[in-house]
Write a protein that holds these residues in place. Structure first.
Motif, short mmCIF file in Angstrom:
data_model
loop_
_atom_site.label_atom_id
_atom_site.label_comp_id
_atom_site.label_asym_id
_atom_site.label_seq_id
_atom_site.Cartn_x
_atom_site.Cartn_y
_atom_site.Cartn_z
N SER A 1 0.82 -1.21 0.00
CA SER A 1 0.00 0.00 0.00
C SER A 1 0.85 1.26 0.00
O SER A 1 0.35 2.35 -0.17
N ARG A 2 2.18 1.12 0.19
CA ARG A 2 3.04 2.28 0.03
C ARG A 2 3.04 2.77 -1.41
O ARG A 2 3.21 3.95 -1.68
N MET B 1 -8.29 0.31 6.96
CA MET B 1 -7.77 1.64 6.68
C MET B 1 -6.31 1.75 7.14
O MET B 1 -5.49 2.39 6.48
N GLU C 1 -7.03 13.66 11.38
CA GLU C 1 -6.32 12.50 11.92
C GLU C 1 -6.23 11.40 10.87
O GLU C 1 -5.19 10.76 10.70
N ASN C 2 -7.32 11.18 10.15
CA ASN C 2 -7.31 10.21 9.06
C ASN C 2 -6.27 10.58 8.01
O ASN C 2 -5.51 9.73 7.54
N GLY D 1 1.44 9.33 5.81
CA GLY D 1 2.71 8.69 6.11
C GLY D 1 3.76 9.67 6.62
O GLY D 1 4.94 9.34 6.69
N ARG D 2 3.33 10.86 6.98
CA ARG D 2 4.29 11.86 7.46
C ARG D 2 4.69 11.60 8.90
O ARG D 2 3.94 11.02 9.67
N PHE E 1 -3.66 12.48 8.35
CA PHE E 1 -2.29 12.41 8.86
C PHE E 1 -1.77 10.98 8.78
O PHE E 1 -0.63 10.74 8.37
N LEU E 2 -2.62 10.03 9.15
CA LEU E 2 -2.20 8.62 9.09
C LEU E 2 -1.91 8.21 7.65
O LEU E 2 -0.92 7.56 7.36
N ALA E 3 -2.80 8.62 6.74
CA ALA E 3 -2.65 8.21 5.35
C ALA E 3 -1.45 8.87 4.69
O ALA E 3 -0.85 8.31 3.78
N ASP F 1 -10.65 0.98 15.07
CA ASP F 1 -11.77 1.62 14.37
C ASP F 1 -11.99 1.02 12.98
O ASP F 1 -13.13 0.75 12.58
N ASN F 2 -10.91 0.82 12.24
CA ASN F 2 -11.01 0.27 10.89
C ASN F 2 -9.64 -0.27 10.45
O ASN F 2 -8.84 0.46 9.87
N MET G 1 -6.80 10.58 0.27
CA MET G 1 -5.87 9.85 1.13
C MET G 1 -5.10 8.81 0.33
O MET G 1 -3.90 8.59 0.57
N SER H 1 -2.94 2.48 4.88
CA SER H 1 -2.03 3.59 5.18
C SER H 1 -0.60 3.08 5.36
O SER H 1 0.22 3.76 5.97
N SER H 2 -0.32 1.89 4.85
CA SER H 2 1.02 1.29 4.92
C SER H 2 1.48 1.02 6.34
O SER H 2 2.67 1.04 6.63
N GLY I 1 -12.56 2.96 3.63
CA GLY I 1 -11.26 3.62 3.48
C GLY I 1 -10.86 4.57 4.59
O GLY I 1 -9.77 5.14 4.55
N SER I 2 -11.74 4.78 5.58
CA SER I 2 -11.39 5.74 6.62
C SER I 2 -11.91 5.27 7.98
O SER I 2 -12.80 4.45 8.05
N ALA I 3 -11.31 5.82 9.04
CA ALA I 3 -11.69 5.43 10.40
C ALA I 3 -12.80 6.37 10.90
O ALA I 3 -12.56 7.56 11.07
#
Lengths: 261, 308
Positions: free
Chosen positions: A79-80, B177, A101-102, A108-109, A104-106, B173-174, A158, B181-182, A92-94
């Motif tokens: 997924s990278r 996801m 927050e979603n 990869g920073r 930020f996680l996606a 939560d998921n 994302m 997000s790797s 695709g999201s929490a």
């Protein structure tokens, strides 16, 4: 560039439910290609995508992405370089976390112990503004409060954040109402064009399969039965596709959803 | 009941609530955030108590705190390993570790099922000496407990804002996801359980030194008590920001201890504690479900009457 060589996958092998889902798939997708994929239910479209993204390992064959063998690479590592969107906008999201927050996680920073900075928030805001959905003013709200279309648009952002080598769109507008679906499709085209992404898109809408992208694949019973691009594709109409399907598969395309849309 | 009777009762309940509040914070991380019901909590609590008692008896009361946390983290690692890498159901993984820990805990206590810390230096006796002559001299136990709880709440709140913390929340939560997000959900689950179990063990360690006594059964039913406290806290602080919810978890633990202490005052026998916590959990978990069912039945009944 994505290259699939002699991919086979059988589910429930050795049981009465045995089903050959991918039957000798060979496919080469050039960098920058936008390929649409059509086919009846159970043709193997989603299975093909999940094989590429690593949801399961294939039984036989090789998957190369930009020359690198990713056949046995775990999904979270793939997924990278591979972004994926599903039909279900919830996937695709929490939901209980905020938009930022979603993102930020996606993105990869930051390191594991790094927190979101002002610059990250500013970047996310700019990105969200492009969607034209007003999400840039709701960044601290929970994602679960968004509509399906908004969530899918956010997931699209994302998934393309880190400019993946490959974007897999699995009927990602099918669960949305027609107006929203069109909007999300427009956004998809825009982002794919701007970032020069290589993209595979499953759609049940034969018209958009021909309108979007530069190449169309048709699948049936785990095989790619039609592969059109360039001049040949330009002249094609939906009725031609239906005709070709009957010729190639020996059955009528009996998917109401495809015929009616 | 006079004020002279109530005040010490309040004090002890609050102290016990704060100390067991650390276990509630552990479940706040594993149950509320990671969505894993960690049934190794009882054994891990006793593990912390056994380590806390043994290391204090060796003459290192301060070392006992990080030692308990480290060993707790190892226990959490094993629970995570069983459920993420060996395909064992997460509830079963907790029960297996819990069972195994019984032997480990007795081994740590040198083959005995009890430790007596009456004449041993503990973090509490240190605090008592340190505060001698000051206005707070009487409150030494409360001060140790409050400091521990504040430290853990601050650390946990800051941690949950980091990328690692967000990834742990997203895993509960998921998980799909997280993967896209790797980030490997196996990794986040493992880190989450290591941290939560280190809190549980710290909780056990402090309780052992607080009551100057370790018994192999010290952690029995702890998971139920902590879960009940967590749910009580959630009633008041459920929908707030994370630091407030973490404080709520500890407040829930204190409320639980107060209810328990009150029930004892009203002549409820001590052995009823576990039953009380079980009932509280049932009410808290089944309540929302039964409420919707009840509302539905009421609507049906009303519409039937209107039609008649």
């Amino acid at each position: 560039m994505l290259e699939l060589k002699q991919i086979f996958k059988t589910f429930h092998a050795g049981t009465p439910d045995e089903r050959v889902a991918l039957d000798n798939i060979n496919l080469k997708v050039e960098t920058g290609d936008f390929v649409t994929v059509i086919g009846a239910n159970g043709a193997g479209k989603s299975t093909l995508f999940n094989a590429v993204s690593g949801t399961f390992n294939v039984d036989k064959g090789t998957i190369l992405l930009d020359g690198k063998d990713i056949t046995r690479m775990p999904a979270h590592k793939r997924s990278r370089v591979i972004g994926q969107l599903f039909q279900d906008p919830m996937k695709g999201s929490a939901p209980h976390m905020s938009i930022e927050e979603n993102m930020f996680l996606a993105s990869g920073r930051g390191g594991w112990l790094g927190a979101m900075k002002k610059k990250d928030r500013d970047d996310f805001r700019d990105q969200l503004r492009q969607l034209g959905m007003g999400l840039e003013d709701r960044m601290t709200q929970q994602v679960g409060l968004l509509s399906g279309g908004q969530r899918q648009a956010l997931t699209l952002l994302m998934a393309t954040f880190s400019k993946p080598s490959l974007l897999l769109l699995d009927e990602h507008t099918a669960a949305l109402d027609p107006g929203t679906a069109e909007k999300v499709l427009e956004l998809t085209e825009k982002i794919v064009a701007e970032d020069h992404l290589t993209c595979l898109m499953v759609t049940h809408n034969m018209q958009s399969a021909l309108d979007l992208g530069n190449r169309t694949l048709m699948m049936n019973a785990g095989r790619i039965i039609l592969d059109v691009s360039g001049e040949e594709r330009k002249g094609l109409e939906v009725s031609d596709l239906l005709e070709r399907f009957r010729e190639l598969s020996g059955t009528k395309l009996d998917n109401d959803r495809m015929l009616l849309s | 009941m006079s004020l002279n009777q109530i005040l010490p009762l309040l004090q002890t309940s609050t102290e016990l609530g704060l100390i067991s509040g650390l276990t509630v914070l552990a479940l706040f991380l594993s149950y509320s955030m990671l969505n894993v019901c960690d049934l190794s909590t009882d054994g891990c609590f006793t593990l912390g108590a056994a380590i806390g008692g043994t290391v204090a008896l060796m003459g290192h009361p301060w070392l006992s705190l990080p030692a308990a946390m480290a060993v707790g983290a190892v226990s959490g690692f094993v629970t995570a390993l069983l459920q993420t890498r060996m395909g064992i159901n997460s509830l079963l993984a907790g029960i297996i570790v819990n069972t195994g820990l019984y032997s480990v805990n007795i081994a740590i206590m040198g083959g005995s099922s009890q430790l007596n810390l009456n004449r041993t230096e503990t973090v509490f006796t240190f605090a008592k000496q340190g505060l001698k002559g000051t206005a707070l001299a009487q409150q030494y136990q409360m001060i140790v407990a409050v400091i521990a709880v504040i430290l853990i709440i601050v650390v946990l709140s800051l941690f949950l804002r980091t990328k690692m913390g967000l990834a742990i929340r997203a895993t509960g939560d998921n998980p799909a996801m997280v993967q896209s997000s790797s980030i490997n959900p196996i990794f986040t689950t493992t880190v989450g359980l290591c941290i939560s179990n280190s809190f549980t063990a710290l909780s056990g360690c402090l309780l052992a030194q607080y009551q100057k006594f370790v018994d192999i059964n010290i952690g029995n039913g702890m998971v139920t008590v902590a879960l009940a406290s967590l749910l009580i806290g959630g009633v008041f602080f459920g929908k707030r920001k994370i630091p407030v919810r973490a404080i709520g978890a500890v407040v829930g633990a204190i409320i639980f201890r107060l209810i328990y202490a009150l029930a004892l005052r009203l002549d409820m026998p001590a052995f009823m504690l576990k039953a009380v916590s079980a009932i509280i959990i049932v009410i808290a978990l089944a309540g929302p479900y039964l409420k919707t069912q009840g509302a539905d039945a009421l609507k049906h009944w009303k519409s039937g009457k209107a039609g008649a």
